[in-house]
Design a protein around this motif. Structure first.
Motif, short mmCIF file in Angstrom:
data_model
loop_
_atom_site.label_atom_id
_atom_site.label_comp_id
_atom_site.label_asym_id
_atom_site.label_seq_id
_atom_site.Cartn_x
_atom_site.Cartn_y
_atom_site.Cartn_z
N PHE A 136 -18.17 48.16 -23.20
CA PHE A 136 -19.51 47.61 -22.98
C PHE A 136 -19.57 46.12 -23.33
CE2 PHE A 136 -20.89 52.10 -24.42
CZ PHE A 136 -20.55 52.62 -23.18
N ASP A 137 -18.80 45.71 -24.35
CA ASP A 137 -18.83 44.32 -24.80
C ASP A 137 -17.94 43.40 -23.96
OD1 ASP A 137 -20.64 44.74 -26.81
OD2 ASP A 137 -19.15 44.97 -28.39
N LEU A 138 -17.32 43.95 -22.94
CA LEU A 138 -16.38 43.17 -22.13
C LEU A 138 -17.05 41.93 -21.54
CD1 LEU A 138 -13.40 43.49 -21.26
CD2 LEU A 138 -14.23 44.52 -19.15
N ILE A 173 -7.53 47.72 -16.99
CA ILE A 173 -8.83 47.96 -16.35
C ILE A 173 -8.69 48.24 -14.85
CG2 ILE A 173 -11.09 46.95 -15.85
CD1 ILE A 173 -10.95 45.65 -18.63
N PRO A 174 -7.84 47.53 -14.11
CA PRO A 174 -7.71 47.86 -12.67
C PRO A 174 -6.89 49.13 -12.39
CG PRO A 174 -7.04 45.58 -13.15
CD PRO A 174 -7.10 46.30 -14.44
N SER A 175 -6.30 49.72 -13.44
CA SER A 175 -5.39 50.85 -13.22
C SER A 175 -6.15 52.12 -12.87
CB SER A 175 -4.53 51.09 -14.46
OG SER A 175 -5.33 51.61 -15.50
N ASP A 176 -5.45 53.08 -12.31
CA ASP A 176 -6.05 54.37 -11.94
C ASP A 176 -6.44 55.19 -13.16
OD1 ASP A 176 -5.67 53.74 -9.30
OD2 ASP A 176 -3.75 54.81 -9.13
N VAL A 177 -5.81 54.91 -14.31
CA VAL A 177 -6.09 55.74 -15.49
C VAL A 177 -7.38 55.33 -16.20
CG1 VAL A 177 -3.68 56.31 -15.92
CG2 VAL A 177 -4.66 54.30 -17.01
N PHE A 178 -7.89 54.13 -15.90
CA PHE A 178 -9.09 53.65 -16.61
C PHE A 178 -10.29 54.59 -16.43
CE2 PHE A 178 -12.88 50.73 -16.67
CZ PHE A 178 -12.94 50.61 -18.05
N PRO A 179 -10.68 54.96 -15.18
CA PRO A 179 -11.80 55.90 -15.03
C PRO A 179 -11.54 57.25 -15.69
CG PRO A 179 -11.25 54.88 -12.92
CD PRO A 179 -10.14 54.54 -13.87
N SER A 180 -10.30 57.72 -15.57
CA SER A 180 -9.95 59.02 -16.17
C SER A 180 -10.12 58.98 -17.69
CB SER A 180 -8.51 59.40 -15.82
OG SER A 180 -8.32 59.45 -14.44
N ARG A 213 -15.28 47.31 -14.34
CA ARG A 213 -15.91 48.10 -15.41
C ARG A 213 -17.23 48.70 -14.93
NH1 ARG A 213 -19.34 45.19 -19.92
NH2 ARG A 213 -20.55 44.92 -18.01
N ASP A 214 -18.07 47.87 -14.29
CA ASP A 214 -19.39 48.33 -13.85
C ASP A 214 -19.27 49.45 -12.82
OD1 ASP A 214 -20.42 46.46 -15.52
OD2 ASP A 214 -21.02 45.05 -13.95
N SER A 215 -18.26 49.37 -11.97
CA SER A 215 -18.08 50.42 -10.96
C SER A 215 -17.73 51.76 -11.59
CB SER A 215 -16.99 50.02 -9.97
OG SER A 215 -15.71 50.04 -10.60
N VAL A 216 -17.18 51.71 -12.80
CA VAL A 216 -16.84 52.94 -13.54
C VAL A 216 -18.00 53.40 -14.42
CG1 VAL A 216 -15.31 53.93 -15.29
CG2 VAL A 216 -14.37 52.43 -13.53
N ILE A 217 -18.63 52.46 -15.11
CA ILE A 217 -19.65 52.82 -16.11
C ILE A 217 -21.00 53.15 -15.48
CG2 ILE A 217 -20.95 51.98 -18.11
CD1 ILE A 217 -18.03 52.67 -18.70
N VAL A 218 -21.44 52.38 -14.50
CA VAL A 218 -22.80 52.58 -13.97
C VAL A 218 -23.02 54.01 -13.44
CG1 VAL A 218 -24.44 51.85 -12.19
CG2 VAL A 218 -23.22 50.13 -13.54
N VAL A 255 -12.11 56.97 -19.40
CA VAL A 255 -13.54 56.93 -19.71
C VAL A 255 -14.12 58.34 -19.68
CG1 VAL A 255 -15.80 56.13 -18.91
CG2 VAL A 255 -13.86 54.55 -18.92
N ASP A 256 -13.79 59.11 -18.66
CA ASP A 256 -14.26 60.50 -18.59
C ASP A 256 -13.75 61.30 -19.78
OD1 ASP A 256 -15.69 60.19 -16.24
OD2 ASP A 256 -13.97 60.68 -14.96
N CYS A 257 -12.50 61.09 -20.14
CA CYS A 257 -11.91 61.79 -21.28
C CYS A 257 -12.67 61.44 -22.57
CB CYS A 257 -10.44 61.41 -21.40
SG CYS A 257 -9.54 62.30 -22.68
N SER A 258 -13.03 60.17 -22.71
CA SER A 258 -13.76 59.75 -23.92
C SER A 258 -15.12 60.43 -24.02
CB SER A 258 -13.93 58.23 -23.93
OG SER A 258 -14.88 57.80 -22.97
N LEU A 259 -15.78 60.64 -22.86
CA LEU A 259 -17.09 61.30 -22.87
C LEU A 259 -16.97 62.76 -23.31
CD1 LEU A 259 -18.76 59.84 -19.65
CD2 LEU A 259 -18.76 58.96 -21.98
#
Length: 959
Positions: free
Chosen positions: A821-823, A786-793, A836-841, A795-799
Motif C-alpha cells: 500500500f505504501d509503494l 511486482i511485474p512477476s506472475d507470482v505477485f497476485p498469487s 500494484r493497483d491492477s492487483v489491489i483494486v 497477495v491472495d495467499c496473504s489474504l
C-alpha cells in the motif's frame, strides 16, 4: 427446578467426586452453563434458596456477577429493575457474609451501574440510591459499604462489556457524586465496627483522582480519621491505604498537581514524618514497618520534583528515606529504590531545568543540586553495597531463592548506577574501592572462607563500569594489580572475570594496559578451567578484552590462538555456546590485520572447525544422516561467527568458496533436519552479508542449491537466507536472471503449501519467512517481483493468512500488505504503482473487510496497532475507494453490535487518514470500535459471523 438440581449435582461432582474424569466433565458442563441464558434465573433462584450450600452460593454469585458484567445485553430492557431489586435483596441477605458471596454480589450491582445510565437507574443514580437504601436500612450497612467500595473500582474493570462512551459517562457520574459518597462514609464513621471498612471505601474513591480541592480534604473528617489511625497502637492498614492514596492524589495531574494540593500536603507530610522512629522500633510487627516504609516511599516518588529542589524540608524526607534504605530487610529497603532512580533522573536530565533562562543558570542550578544530594548518594552506596554479598548457605539455596538473590543483586546494581550518575563514576569507584580493601584484608593468608565481602565489593565495582572514566588513574591500577592476588574461589573468580571484561576499555586506554594484559588473560584462563559459571564469565570477558584492546593484541595472535584451540578442543570448562565468545574475540582481532595476514589468520581460525566437519563427512552419508544435529551445528555456528565478525570481505568470500563443498555435502545429506539447516543458512547469511559482491560464482551455486532443496523439504530457513541475498544483490542487474528465477520458484512453492488458514496455522514459520522475503523484494528488487506472475498469487495467499494466530506470521503478512500500500509513497517508477493497483483494486473490498475483521476480533487486541496501520496505509493509498470499501465492510455488522454513531466515528478516522492525519491521532476511534466489537463473546461472534474473514469472495450487502 430440574436445571437447578443439575447445577447442584454438577457442583457436588466437581468438589467431591473421586474420579478426575467426572470432575473434569462437571467443570466443563458448569462453564458451558454459565454462558446460557438460563444461567440468569437459575443462579438467582439458588442464591435466594435458603437450602443452598456454600459451594452453590459461591458458584451462583460468581455466575451472576459474570453474567451482569459480560451478558447484560441478553436481557430485555424491562428486566433491569427486577434484576436490580433482586441483587439488592441478595446484598441485604448476605450483609454478614459469607464474605466471598457478598463481594460477588457487590461487584454485580456495581457492574449493573456501569451498564445503566444514572437517569435510567432512577433515584438520581446509584450513589444517591445507595444513600437512600443505607438510610432506610442501617442494619445492612456492611453490605452497602462493600458496594460503595467496589463501585469506583469498576471504572477500570474492562471485563464489563460496556461501550467506551458509556464507561466514560459512568466515570463522570461517579465523579459528580463524590461529595455524596464522602458524606455517606463520614456518617458511617460513628459506627466503630465498620470504621476500617469506611476507610477502605474512602481509599477506593480517592483512586478516581477527580480533582478534589486540597483545602477541603485537608480538613475533612475522613482524612483526619485516617491520619489518626497511623498513630494508634495497632496500625490501621486501611489508614495506610487512605494516606497512600492521598499522597498519590496530591501529585496527580488530574487533581491539579502539587501546587494546587499544597494545603493537603502540608497536613500529610508531618504525620508521616512522625512515623520515622517506628522504622527501627523492635516491638513493631514487620508488616507494620513495611506499611510505614511504603508511605515514605510513596512520598518520595510523588514529591520527587519538590524534593529535587534541595530545600531544608525536602532533605528531611531524603534522610527518612535513607533510614528506610538502611533497614536490614531487603524487601523494606528496596521500597526506596524507585525514588533514588527518579531523583537521579530529575537531578541530571536537562529538561528538569527547562524553566531557567540560559545555559549558565542551568549549569549553576544543576551543580548546586548535585552538591546538596552528594552526601545522600554517598551514604546510599554504603547502605546498599553489602546487600549483594553471597549468603553463607548459598550452595543450599533453592532455585527460587537463588533467583531472588540474583534479582536483589541486579536491583542493587541499578541503585549504584543511579548513585554513579549523581556522584560521577570515579567518585563512586573510590567509595567501593575502600570497601574492597577492607574486604581483601579479611581474605588474605589463604582465608578463602572470607571471600564473600571481596566478591560483593567487586560486583559493585563491575556494576558501575560504564560510568568510570577510561583515564581514571587513582584507583583502577590498584584494583587491577589486586585481582591476581585474590583467592581462586569459583564465585569470586567469576566476578573477577566479569570485572576484567567490564573494564576492557580502561585497559585499552591505560598507559600500563599492555603490561597488565598478560596478567588478566592468565586470570581468564584460570576462570575457564575452574567451573562452568566462571568459564562462561571468562569467555565473555575475553571477548570484551579482544574487542576493545584489539590493536594491542594484534601482536599476540599466537597466544590468542593457543587459548582458542584449548577451548574448542574441550580442554577448558567452556560450553559450546560460550566458545562462540572466543571465536568472536579472535575474529575482531583478525579484522585489525592487513588483508594478507587476515586471510591466513582466517584460515587458521577455520581450521579446527573444518577438520571436525570433514571428519564427520568422511564417515559416509549413512553416518552423517544419523548424527545428532548438535554434533554438526556446534561447528557450523563457529563458522557463522567467523563469517560475521571477520570484517575482511575478500577473505570471507575466499573462505566460503573453499568451504562450499563441505556446506553442499551437509545441505544434501541433512536437508530434512531443520536445526542443521538453520545453522547452515545462518553461516551462509553472514558470509553473504560480509562478502557482498566478492562472493562471485558461489552465490549462484548457493541459490541453486537452496532453491532445489526448498521444493523437496520446505525448510523456512531457505526463505530466510534468500531474504538476505535479496537485500544484498536485489539491485544488481547482473544477478537479475537467477534472482527472478529464485523468487518465482520459492513463492510458487509457498503459495501451494499455504492454501488455507489451517496450513498457515500448521506452518507459521514458512508464512513468516515467506512474507518477510516478499517485503524485502518490494524494497530491494520491485522490478523483479511486482511485474512477476507470482505477485497476485502471493497477495491472495496473504489474504488467506492474515488472521493466523501466530504473532510473527501475522505481523509479517500485515507488514507485506502495508509495504504494498505504501509503494506510492516511495520514488518507484509509476509502472509499479499501476501494476500494484491492477492487483489491489479488484481485491480492495475483500482486503478492507478482512482487516476490519482482524480489528474487531479475528486477531488478538495486542495486534491492533499493526492491523490499524495496514488499514490506514490502504486508506492513504486509495482514499475515496478505500473509504467506500471500509463503509461497505462495516455495513455488514448488525446495528445491535455496533451503533451508527460508532461506525461514523470510525469512518471519520479513516477519512482523516486519507488526508494524511498522523496515525497516533486516529487510534482512539479505531481502538474503541475494536473494544465495542470484543465487549463479550456473543457480540464478537456476531461481528465475525458478519464479516467472515476466511471467505475471500464474500459480496457485501448493506444492512
Amino acid at each position: 427446578m430440574e436445571l437447578q438440581n443439575t447445577v447442584k449435582e454438577a457442583l457436588n461432582a466437581l468438589y467431591h467426586h473421586p474420579d478426575d474424569a467426572v470432575r473434569m466433565q462437571a467443570d466443563r458442563w458448569l462453564q458451558d452453563f454459565q454462558h446460557t441464558i438460563d444461567a440468569w434465573q437459575v443462579a438467582d433462584n439458588l442464591l435466594h434458596d435458603s437450602t443452598s450450600n456454600l459451594e452453590t452460593l459461591i458458584f451462583c454469585s460468581q455466575t451472576l456477577r459474570s453474567k451482569v458484567q459480560r451478558d447484560f445485553e441478553e436481557l430485555p430492557c424491562e428486566a433491569f429493575r427486577p434484576l436490580r431489586d433482586s441483587l439488592n435483596n441478595l446484598l441485604k441477605k448476605f450483609h454478614k457474609g459469607p464474605h466471598r458471596v457478598r463481594t460477588q454480589i457487590s461487584i454485580a450491582v456495581a457492574a449493573l451501574a456501569v451498564h445503566v445510565p444514572a437517569e435510567d437507574w432512577g433515584d438520581g443514580g446509584i450513589v444517591n440510591w445507595l444513600r437512600d437504601e443505607m438510610n432506610s436500612h442501617p442494619e445492612y450497612v456492611p453490605g452497602f459499604l462493600e458496594l460503595l467500595t467496589v463501585l469506583p473500582e469498576e471504572v477500570t474493570n474492562y471485563k464489563i462489556a460496556a461501550r467506551p462512551e458509556r464507561r466514560r459517562q459512568f466515570e463522570k457520574e461517579l465523579s459528580s457524586q463524590m461529595e455524596v459518597a464522602l458524606n455517606i462514609l463520614t456518617a458511617c464513621l460513628n459506627v466503630n465496627e465498620v470504621r476500617e471498612q469506611v476507610l477502605e471505601a474512602f481509599a477506593s474513591w480517592l483512586r478516581l483522582r477527580n480533582g478534589l480541592p486540597g483545602l477541603m480534604l485537608a480538613s475533612h473528617p475522613l482524612v483526619h480519621t485516617a491520619l489518626s489511625g497511623l498513630t494508634s497502637e495497632l496500625l490501621s492498614e486501611a489508614s495506610v491505604n487512605v494516606v497512600s492514596e492521598l499522597i498519590h492524589l496530591t501529585a496527580a495531574a488530574s487533581s491539579g498537581g502539587v501546587a494546587v494540593q499544597m494545603p493537603l500536603i502540608q497536613v500529610i507530610v508531618p504525620h508521616v514524618m512522625n512515623l520515622k522512629s517506628q522504622l527501627r522500633d523492635p516491638s513493631k510487627d514487620e508488616e507494620d514497618v513495611k506499611a510505614i516504609a511504603r508511605l515514605f516511599a510513596d512520598m518520595g516518588d510523588s514529591y520527587v520534583e519538590l524534593i529535587a529542589t534541595g530545600s531544608d524540608e525536602s532533605m528531611l524526607i531524603v534522610h527518612a528515606l535513607l533510614g528506610v534504605a538502611s533497614h536490614p530487610e531487603f524487601d523494606i529497603a528496596s521500597m526506596t529504590f524507585n525514588f533514588w532512580h527518579n531523583l537521579q533522573v530529575n537531578l541530571t536530565r536537562r529538561d528538569s531545568y527547562a524553566s531557567l533562562p540560559n545555559e549558565a543558570t542551568i549549569e549553576a542550578e544543576r551543580n548546586r543540586r548535585l552538591h546538596i544530594f552528594r552526601s545522600a548518594y554517598e551514604n546510599l552506596v554504603s547502605l546498599v553495597s553489602f546487600r549483594v554479598q553471597y549468603p553463607h548457605d548459598y550452595q543450599d539455596l533453592s532455585h527460587e531463592d537463588l533467583k531472588e538473590f540474583k534479582h536483589t543483586r541486579f536491583a542493587v546494581a541499578d541503585v549504584l548506577i543511579d548513585a554513579a550518575s549523581v556522584l560521577g563514576g570515579d567518585t563512586t569507584l573510590k567509595i567501593l574501592y575502600v570497601k574492597l580493601m577492607e574486604a581483601v584484608a579479611c581474605c588474605t593468608n589463604g582465608e578463602q572462607s572470607q571471600w564473600r565481602p571481596a566478591e560483593a565489593a567487586l560486583f559493585c565495582i563491575h556494576a558501575i563500569s560504564n560510568y568510570v572514566s577510561v583515564d581514571e588513574a587513582e584507583v583502577m591500577p590498584s584494583i587491577m594489580a589486586l585481582l591476581p592476588k585474590l583467592p581462586q574461589q569459583p564465585e569470586l573468580l567469576q566476578t573477577v572475570c566479569l570485572t576484567i571484561g567490564a573494564y576492557s576499555k580502561w585497559l585499552d586506554a591505560a598507559s600500563s594496559g599492555l603490561s597488565i594484559l598478560p596478567h588478566v588473560i592468565d586470570i581468564l584462563l584460570s576462570g575457564m578451567g575452574t567451573s562452568e559459571d566462571s568459564a562462561a564469565a571468562a569467555a565473555l570477558a575475553f571477548r570484551h578484552l579482544c574487542d576493545d584492546c584489539r590493536r594491542k593484541l594484534c601482536g599476540c595472535l599466537d597466544g590468542l590462538f593457543h587459548v582458542y584451540h584449548r577451548a574448542v578442543s574441550g580442554e577448558f570448562k567452556v560450553s559450546a555456546d560460550d566458545s562462540l565468545h572466543l571465536v568472536e574475540a579472535l575474529s575482531v582481532v583478525i579484522t585489525e590485520l592487513p588483508p594478507d595476514h587476515a586471510k591466513k589468520a582466517l584460515e587458521a581460525l577455520c581450521l579446527p572447525v573444518v577438520t571436525h566437519l570433514q571428519g564427520i563427512i568422511s564417515q559416509g552419508p549413512e553416518v552423517v544422516e544419523k548424527k545428532h544435529a548438535r554434533d554438526l551445528t556446534v561447528h557450523i555456528d563457529r563458522i557463522a561467527y567467523i563469517f560475521r565478525y571477520v570484517n575482511h570481505p575478500e577473505a570471507v568470500a575466499d573462505a566460503i568458496q573453499r568451504l562450499w563443498s563441505i556446506f553442499k555435502a551437509i545441505f544434501d545429506l541433512r536437508a530434512w533436519d531443520m536445526r542443521t539447516m538453520e545453522s547452515l543458512c545462518r553461516a551462509c547469511k553472514y558470509a553473504v552479508r560480509t562478502s557482498k559482491r566478492f562472493m562471485g560464482i558461489t552465490i549462484g551455486v548457493m541459490l541453486e542449491e537452496i532453491q532445489g532443496l526448498y521444493i523437496q523439504h520446505h525448510q523456512p530457513c531457505f526463505l530466510y537466507l534468500s531474504s538476505e541475498v535479496i537485500k544484498i544483490f536485489g539491485s544488481d542487474l547482473s544477478c537479475s536472471t537467477y534472482l527472478k528465477n529464485l523468487i518465482e520458484v520459492l513463492f510458487k512453492q509457498t503459495t501451494c503449501l499455504l492454501p488455507n488458514i489451517k496450513e498457515f496455522t500448521a506452518r507459521p514459520d514458512i508464512a513468516d519467512d515467506c512474507f518477510l522475503l516478499a517485503s524485502r523484494c518490494i524494497r530491494y528488487c520491485p522490478q523483479l517481483f511486482i511485474p512477476s506472475d507470482v505477485f497476485p498469487s502471493l497477495v491472495d495467499c496473504s489474504l488467506v493468512g492474515i488472521t493466523v494466530q501466530h504473532r510473527e506470521a501475522s505481523k509479517s503478512i500485515l507488514g507485506f500488505l502495508t509495504d504494498i500500500f505504501d509503494l506510492s509513497q516511495s520514488h518507484m517508477d509509476k509502472q509499479y504503482v499501476s501494476i500494484r493497483d491492477s492487483v489491489i483494486v479488484p481485491r480492495g473490498p475483500c482486503i478492507a473487510r478482512i482487516l476490519l475483521a482482524s480489528l474487531t476480533g479475528a486477531l488478538p487486541s495486542s495486534r491492533l496497532e499493526t492491523v490499524a496501520y495496514a488499514l490506514l496505509a490502504l486508506t492513504r493509498a486509495y482514499r475515496v475507494k478505500a473509504l467506500e470499501w471500509a463503509k461497505n465492510g462495516i455495513s455488514l455488522i448488525p446495528s445491535t453490535a455496533v451503533t451508527e454513531v460508532e461506525c461514523t466515528r470510525f469512518l471519520q478516522a479513516l477519512s482523516d487518514a486519507a488526508l494524511g492525519t498522523d496515525i497516533n491521532a486516529l487510534m482512539v476511534p479505531i481502538e474503541e470500535l475494536s473494544d465495542v466489537c470484543r465487549r463479550n463473546r456473543t457480540v464478537q461472534e456476531i461481528v465475525q459471523g458478519a464479516l467472515r474473514p476466511l471467505e475471500l469472495n464474500l459480496v457485501p450487502v448493506s444492512q
